[in-house]
Design an enzyme around this catalytic site. Structure first.
Site, PDB file in Angstrom:
ATOM      1  CD  GLU A  27      -3.024  -0.572  -0.025  1.00  0.00           C
ATOM      2  OE1 GLU A  27      -3.226  -0.201  -1.210  1.00  0.00           O
ATOM      3  OE2 GLU A  27      -3.377  -1.669   0.397  1.00  0.00           O
ATOM      4  CB  THR A  41       4.629   0.326  -2.487  1.00  0.00           C
ATOM      5  OG1 THR A  41       3.533  -0.512  -2.893  1.00  0.00           O
ATOM      6  CG2 THR A  41       4.956   0.048  -1.033  1.00  0.00           C
ATOM      7  N   GLY A  81     -16.570   4.164  -3.523  1.00  0.00           N
ATOM      8  CA  GLY A  81     -16.028   4.753  -2.299  1.00  0.00           C
ATOM      9  C   GLY A  81     -15.579   3.764  -1.256  1.00  0.00           C
ATOM     10  N   GLY A  84     -12.893   1.639  -1.669  1.00  0.00           N
ATOM     11  CA  GLY A  84     -11.497   1.256  -1.837  1.00  0.00           C
ATOM     12  C   GLY A  84     -11.298   0.018  -2.679  1.00  0.00           C
ATOM     13  CB  SER A 134     -15.882   1.892  -8.083  1.00  0.00           C
ATOM     14  OG  SER A 134     -15.589   3.141  -7.460  1.00  0.00           O
ATOM     15  CD  GLU A 173      -8.538   7.060 -10.888  1.00  0.00           C
ATOM     16  OE1 GLU A 173      -8.830   7.080  -9.682  1.00  0.00           O
ATOM     17  OE2 GLU A 173      -8.689   6.049 -11.604  1.00  0.00           O
ATOM     18  CG  ASP A 211      -6.238   1.241  -7.952  1.00  0.00           C
ATOM     19  OD1 ASP A 211      -5.602   0.472  -7.218  1.00  0.00           O
ATOM     20  OD2 ASP A 211      -6.792   2.275  -7.536  1.00  0.00           O
ATOM     21  CE1 TYR A 221      -3.459   7.188  -2.877  1.00  0.00           C
ATOM     22  CE2 TYR A 221      -2.559   9.020  -4.131  1.00  0.00           C
ATOM     23  CZ  TYR A 221      -2.744   7.665  -3.958  1.00  0.00           C
ATOM     24  OH  TYR A 221      -2.193   6.792  -4.856  1.00  0.00           O
TER      25      TYR A 221
END
Length: 384
Positions: free
Chosen positions: A34, A36, A123, A125, A128, A161, A173, A225
């Site tokens: 995570e 990374t 929402g 995680g 989506s 994105e 993702d 984030y």
């Protein structure tokens, strides 16, 4: 009605015609690794059986019209809107972003009518956003007969994105959603984009992954984030490396000694040790020791909680309750400040662990979580 049929029904109702095809993309969970990805490090996600489906057909007017079952009002946009980030906002920005990324890459993107249905919760995680991007990308590539090898799809979806929607995500993702394979986790080197399909035979080991939707609202997730990402970039500059991936765990203490404040040291410690945990997990899975990965998952969660500071009470409650109920390991998955937990459990005890987590939520006055038992699924595909 299943998700693919809902997409078809939505297309028929909205456009009064049959779609030319349907394309599906899964959600994903990250087994370990995570924060990374944007540090050029290693991640180990896998695709979920939950899917987003896009039913689509060409549109002769050169525009794109998209309808979603989550918002009955369709969104229509043309080339000028697609070519200027920010002109299309909300959920439809993920669709416009794909059009923008394809056009910026030199492709003649066909106008299209699209209908979207999804089983991937928004929402939570479970990615989506990457699911809708990837399903739309697959649809437009097929409808336009575009010459675009699938190996290039993750980077284009990420650009949509990052640069159109404005979310500073890494490439994990989209890679998991596009390149996932049933029964495997995707070992991804985020610097080179090299991938390896790692056997993740939960069924054969008598295990399952329990996904727990914490139902925690994402608290300041976007700003936090971005702050974590900037902190990592500043630390890398101070240490004279391209990215924190270049700090070996054996050199961690020396690197930390060169940093001026404790918060930055904790951020760096998480990233460096998390990269090593990914490598250790891959080694165990290659050896068929699935159950033995549990302590690494739990150590990852502790690092996210204490060093990267991205968990919330609902998330920590779920992890603690799952472990107390017999899970081999448990951790938050996703960017943090809400979202989901995954727990490695015996297949036969998944329901009991889920019930224990639900009971813990009730004792703490929290909204009941959602739970789902999953096995690794395949990536984006055309259904028909």
């Amino acid at each position: 009605m299943n998700v693919a049929d809902r997409a078809t029904a939505g297309f028929r109702q909205r456009y009064g015609a049959e779609p030319a095809g349907r394309w599906a993309a899964p959600g994903r969970v990250n087994l370990i690794g995570e924060h990374t990805d944007y540090n050029d490090g290693f991640v180990l996600p896998f695709a979920l059986p939950l899917r987003t489906v896009v039913a689509a057909a060409p549109a002769r007017d050169g525009h794109w019209t998209v309808w979603s079952e989550l918002d009955d009002e369709p969104v229509d946009f043309g080339p000028a809107d697609a070519d200027e980030p920010g002109r299309v906002d909300g959920w439809a920005a993920y669709v416009a972003g794909v059009v923008w990324a394809l056009r910026a890459d030199g492709h003649d993107v066909p106008g299209a009518r699209l209908a979207v249905a999804s089983d991937v919760p928004v929402g939570s995680g479970l990615s989506s956003s990457a699911a809708i991007e990837s399903a739309v990308l697959a649809a437009l590539v097929d409808l336009g007969g575009l010459d675009l090898p699938t190996g290039r799809w993750p980077r284009l979806a990420q650009r949509a994105e990052n640069d159109y929607v404005g979310a500073p995500t890494g490439i994990m993702d989209q890679s998991a959603v596009i390149r996932g394979r049933a029964g495997h986790a995707l070992f991804l080197d985020c610097r080179t984009e090299e991938v390896e399909q790692i056997p993740f035979d939960l069924d054969g080991a008598g295990l399952a992954v329990l996904v727990i939707d914490s139902r925690a609202p994402h608290r300041h997730a976007d700003g936090e984030y971005a702050a974590r990402r900037k902190s990592c970039e500043r630390a890398a500059a101070t240490l004279g490396v391209t990215a924190l991936r270049d700090v070996d765990v054996a050199d961690l203490d020396a690197a930390l000694a060169r940093l001026d404040d404790d918060e930055t040291r904790r951020r760096v410690r998480h990233v460096v040790t998390e990269n090593q945990r990914v490598l250790d997990t891959v080694a165990l899975l290659r050896a068929g020791r699935v159950r033995d990965t549990g302590p690494l998952l739990t150590a990852s969660h502790a690092s996210m909680r204490d060093d990267f500071e991205i968990t919330v009470p609902e998330i920590d409650t779920a992890v603690e309750a799952a472990l107390a109920a017999g899970a081999y390991g448990a951790r938050m998955t996703g960017g943090g400040f809400g979202g989901c937990v995954l727990a490695l459990v015996d297949a036969g005890s998944a329901d009991a662990v889920a019930a224990a987590v639900t009971d813990a939520y009730a004792r703490n006055g929290l909204t009941a979580p959602g739970t789902l038992t999953v096995l690794p699924a395949g990536g984006v595909t055309r259904l028909d």
